[in-house]
Design an enzyme around this catalytic site. Structure first.
Site, PDB file in Angstrom:
ATOM      1  CG  HIS A  57      -1.961   1.112   1.155  1.00  0.00           C
ATOM      2  ND1 HIS A  57      -2.939   1.154   0.188  1.00  0.00           N
ATOM      3  CD2 HIS A  57      -2.156   2.207   1.913  1.00  0.00           C
ATOM      4  CE1 HIS A  57      -3.697   2.224   0.370  1.00  0.00           C
ATOM      5  NE2 HIS A  57      -3.241   2.891   1.405  1.00  0.00           N
ATOM      6  NE  ARG A  79      -9.770  14.465   3.957  1.00  0.00           N
ATOM      7  CZ  ARG A  79     -11.037  14.245   3.596  1.00  0.00           C
ATOM      8  NH1 ARG A  79     -11.399  13.081   3.091  1.00  0.00           N
ATOM      9  NH2 ARG A  79     -11.954  15.169   3.772  1.00  0.00           N
ATOM     10  CE1 TYR A 118      -5.772  10.740  -3.320  1.00  0.00           C
ATOM     11  CE2 TYR A 118      -5.345   8.473  -2.657  1.00  0.00           C
ATOM     12  CZ  TYR A 118      -5.252   9.829  -2.419  1.00  0.00           C
ATOM     13  OH  TYR A 118      -4.638  10.290  -1.272  1.00  0.00           O
ATOM     14  CG  HIS A 201     -10.448   6.768  -1.668  1.00  0.00           C
ATOM     15  ND1 HIS A 201     -10.953   7.150  -0.438  1.00  0.00           N
ATOM     16  CD2 HIS A 201      -9.154   7.192  -1.676  1.00  0.00           C
ATOM     17  CE1 HIS A 201     -10.005   7.780   0.245  1.00  0.00           C
ATOM     18  NE2 HIS A 201      -8.919   7.824  -0.487  1.00  0.00           N
ATOM     19  CD  GLU A 229      -6.133   5.720   7.497  1.00  0.00           C
ATOM     20  OE1 GLU A 229      -6.663   5.818   6.375  1.00  0.00           O
ATOM     21  OE2 GLU A 229      -4.992   6.149   7.755  1.00  0.00           O
ATOM     22  CG  HIS A 263      -5.579   1.878   6.833  1.00  0.00           C
ATOM     23  ND1 HIS A 263      -4.251   2.048   7.131  1.00  0.00           N
ATOM     24  CD2 HIS A 263      -5.854   2.738   5.818  1.00  0.00           C
ATOM     25  CE1 HIS A 263      -3.742   2.975   6.341  1.00  0.00           C
ATOM     26  NE2 HIS A 263      -4.690   3.408   5.537  1.00  0.00           N
ATOM     27  CG  ASP A 312      -0.997   4.657   3.966  1.00  0.00           C
ATOM     28  OD1 ASP A 312      -1.263   5.239   2.902  1.00  0.00           O
ATOM     29  OD2 ASP A 312      -1.750   4.689   4.951  1.00  0.00           O
TER      30      ASP A 312
END
Ligand SMILES: [Zn+2]
Length: 433
Positions: A57, A79, A118, A201, A229, A263, A312
């Site tokens: 990932h 984020r 993405y 997603h 997650e 996750h 990740d």
């Protein structure tokens, strides 16, 4: 061409063995067994040779954030910073960045990466002249860095589980409709070093009524999704659908032997049961960096899920550290040592990771497998004096000295054979600020 290596130690399917001869022809292992003799003409690999590590990932562009997101905050404030980084990239700068990030992975012994992709379109959400320009940049970058890649092209249609439209940076992620995504996805071509897989997603980014057609359209391919997650995403799913994200995916036929739950942190006992026969990808260095929580790794493995590992967000790129973190986090939760056999942790980082990415012929030192060798030095300050079988509890990515991918030497004496990795990382990242 036939090449022989004599490994001081190698981690064979039967365990760690000394003086192991590995023969390689046309990128495949033709022989891997303890040698009864030593020939000076054979290339010696001092240290412990592992199978190739699979980083199941990855979001390559998150590497930009390393060391740049100090201070307080949550997953959601992080984020926002991640979106700001995403807003700066175009196919050219993404190629340059990803090539350096994948080369950093090669230095850490990663022979195959699962890129959960993405960041598809221009900043306003309009397609590039070549609608797959960003995905193709990632495929090319991996090839140049010497690692295999499974490009997990991601369906991303909405901002929330309630169907709020994409806005701001998220516009780059979306194709508008499932059919638009599927048309673009269908045009992706895998290079020799790559595979094409798909990702959903998360349950917040795709409307549930698209899950069924997604599952049907991607049947037989590796399929990954972010699952649980954050507690907040579970809560939103319960409010909207009356069930957990895992239950929702199960209802629409997404789970199964090709599916990886990334996750899998906040699961109910029923969720754990439903993931039997699927993969669960743990990313513990990211999960602790973001304060996500600790997923039920032991319970999932006991229930029959296959564990894999990913770096990740690339707060750290070190698959050895990810294996160790799965064990150590579980110790903290259970207040007891020794939760996983070392061989289980190695399989998560190697064979299971490769399987979850659609490479069943990689991740084991055995005849017929792809010739991936990752040699960890046993003479560094971290590894000197250890029992080689204890390497996962002692070594770091900095101890990886030699890496062979599909028979090609990608890392020799701790250096990438083609790329000045630190310089390229620095240039690619600093150009964005
Ligand atoms: Zn992710």
């Amino acid at each position: 061409m036939l090449t022989h290596y004599l490994c001081e130690y190698a981690w064979l399917p039967s365990g760690v063995a000394r003086d192991v001869l590995i023969a390689i022809e046309d990128g495949r292992i033709t022989r891997a067994e303890q040698a009864g003799w030593v020939d000076d003409h054979i290339r010696h690999l001092p240290g412990l040779t592992l199978p190739g590590l699979a980083n199941a990932h990855s979001h390559a562009f998150h590497r930009v954030l390393r060391g740049r997101t100090p201070g307080k905050g949550s997953f959601w404030t992080w984020r926002d910073q991640m979106y700001a980084a995403a807003a700066k990239l175009n196919p050219e700068s993404y190629h340059r960045l990803a090539r350096a990030v994948f080369a950093e992975m090669a230095l850490a012994g990663v022979t195959c990466v699962g890129e959960f992709h993405y960041l598809h379109h221009a900043p306003d959400g309009v397609r590039y002249a070549d609608p797959n320009a960003m995905g193709e940049a990632l495929l090319a970058a991996a090839g140049e860095a010497g690692v295999r890649i499974t490009l997990l092209d991601t369906l991303y249609l909405q901002a929330t589980v309630d169907g709020d439209p994409l806005a701001g940076t998220q516009l780059r992620f979306g194709d508008g409709t499932f059919d638009n995504w599927y048309e673009r996805f269908g045009d992706l071509k895998a290079p020799a070093h790559g595979r094409i897989g798909a990702a959903l997603h998360s349950v917040r980014a795709v409307p549930a009524d698209a899950f069924g057609e997604f599952a049907e359209a991607t049947s037989g391919l590796p399929v990954h999704a972010h699952v649980s997650e954050q507690v907040a995403e579970n809560y939103a799913c319960l409010q909207a659908h009356g069930c957990t994200p895992t239950e929702l995916l199960d209802r629409h036929g997404v789970l199964g032997g090709h599916f990886t739950a990334v996750h899998a942190t906040h699961l109910t006992p029923r969720d754990i049961d439903l993931l039997r026969g699927s993969y669960a990808c743990f990313c513990p260095t990211t999960e602790r960096d973001l304060g996500d929580g600790i997923g039920p790794a032991r319970a999932l493995a006991d229930a029959g899920a296959w564990l894999t590992l990913g770096s990740d967000s690339h707060a750290v790129i070190d698959l050895i550290e990810e294996t160790r973190a799965v064990e150590l986090h579980e110790r903290l939760v259970r207040q007891e040592r020794g939760q996983f056999e070392p061989a289980e942790l190695l399989r998560a980082a190697t064979a299971e990771g490769h399987l979850s990415l659609g490479w069943p012929d990689a991740g084991t030192l055995a005849a017929g497998q792809r010739a991936d060798l990752v040699t960890v030095a046993l003479d560094t300050v971290r590894t000197a004096g250890i029992d080689p079988a204890g390497v996962l509890m002692a070594a770091s990515a900095a101890d990886v000295r030699h890496v062979v991918v599909d028979g090609d030497v990608v890392v020799a004496d701790g250096r990438h054979t083609r790329i000045d990795v630190a310089r390229e990382l620095s240039e690619a990242i600093c150009a964005l600020f």
